[in-house]
Design a protein around this motif. Structure first.
Motif, mmCIF file in Angstrom:
data_model
loop_
_atom_site.group_PDB
_atom_site.id
_atom_site.type_symbol
_atom_site.label_atom_id
_atom_site.label_comp_id
_atom_site.label_asym_id
_atom_site.label_seq_id
_atom_site.Cartn_x
_atom_site.Cartn_y
_atom_site.Cartn_z
ATOM 1 N N ARG A 7 0.858 -1.183 0.000
ATOM 2 C CA ARG A 7 0.000 0.000 0.000
ATOM 3 C C ARG A 7 0.895 1.234 0.000
ATOM 4 N N LEU A 153 0.749 -5.226 2.990
ATOM 5 C CA LEU A 153 -0.569 -5.731 3.366
ATOM 6 C C LEU A 153 -0.621 -7.255 3.356
ATOM 7 N N VAL A 168 -9.152 -6.202 -0.451
ATOM 8 C CA VAL A 168 -8.352 -5.116 0.135
ATOM 9 C C VAL A 168 -9.225 -3.878 0.344
ATOM 10 N N TYR A 249 -7.335 -6.215 8.091
ATOM 11 C CA TYR A 249 -6.985 -7.000 6.898
ATOM 12 C C TYR A 249 -5.596 -7.618 7.054
#
Length: 256
Positions: A7, A153, A168, A249
């Protein structure tokens, strides 16, 4: 096949497209392959003059543009009003006590999520470990552009694209209720997906790095496809909850 998700978010990003040591330091509207490979190479401790960039040839990138950001131009000066010995040299190798003026372009408040597909688990593990314990700290195109957390992530996923399409969290607030359960988001592909049905644009960009050497930088051209895809509305959420949604997440992988 294996992969990981990054990210790329922060106050400022700048992904140089055409300029190199010129008075105008531009930025592409998305992370370039050169910038992404530069980030990975820096994390692995590969210097500009080291070479060996062919180790990244098999990597494939998919970029999801959550927020394209706003373009910002910084009027920047170096030197000026100082004795010659303390003033920046010009490109001609001399100076006259004058300031060197540049206009540096940035993307402000942009957010991108990048899926990196690697040829095997070993490569994925190597890259993930380098980003977690970098030799040189990652940055978003320029050293002054520090990334937000979380940067990584996912460390091991079989299908990065499917994660971007279905799981996501989006850095977007919920759109107004109009009877639709989807939201349009732009993706950038190196290879056009077989199931493409939405709006598509073609972009040619010279961002394949052949050399990062300071005085011998070289890039080749590649073709990108910008595709507008429909993502589930459930991936959006209030901005005040974005960090919590992202951490949830990330923890999902850590607890798996």
């Amino acid at each position: 096949m294996s992969g990981l998700l990054l990210r790329l978010a922060g106050p400022l990003q700048s992904w140089g497209e055409r300029s190199a040591f010129t008075t105008v330091r531009d930025t592409a509207s998305f992370p370039t392959r050169s910038g992404l490979i530069g980030m990975l190479a820096a994390a692995e401790g590969i210097g500009r003059d080291h070479g060996g960039l062919d180790r990244y040839d098999d990597l494939r990138f998919i970029i999801r543009a959550d927020r394209p950001g706003q373009r910002l131009i910084d009027y920047h000066t170096v030197g000026g009003g100082q004795p010659k010995a303390r003033t920046a040299a010009t490109s001609g190798g001399s100076n006259k006590g004058a300031a060197v003026i540049t206009r540096r372009h940035y993307l402000s408040d942009a957010v991108f999520v990048v899926g990196i597909t690697t040829p095997d688990d070993e490569t994925t593990t190597r890259l993930a470990q380098a980003l977690e314990h970098p030799h040189w700290a990652p940055y978003l195109g320029r050293r002054s552009c520090v990334p937000d957390e979380p940067l990584i992530l996912r460390r091991h996923i079989a299908d990065p694209e499917n994660e971007l399409l279905t799981r996501v969290p989006l850095a977007l607030p919920p759109p107004p209720r109009n009877g639709e359960d989807t939201i349009d988001v732009d993706f950038l592909y190196e290879q056009l997906p077989d199931d493409t049905t939405g709006k598509t644009d073609v972009i040619d960009i010279a961002d394949i790095p052949l050399s990062f050497a300071q005085h011998r930088r070289a890039h080749a051209v590649r073709r990108l496809h910008r595709v507008t895809r429909q993502l589930p509305r459930r991936l959006t959420g209030p901005q005040s909850e974005l960090q919590s949604r992202l951490l949830d997440y990330v923890r999902t992988e850590e607890s798996a």
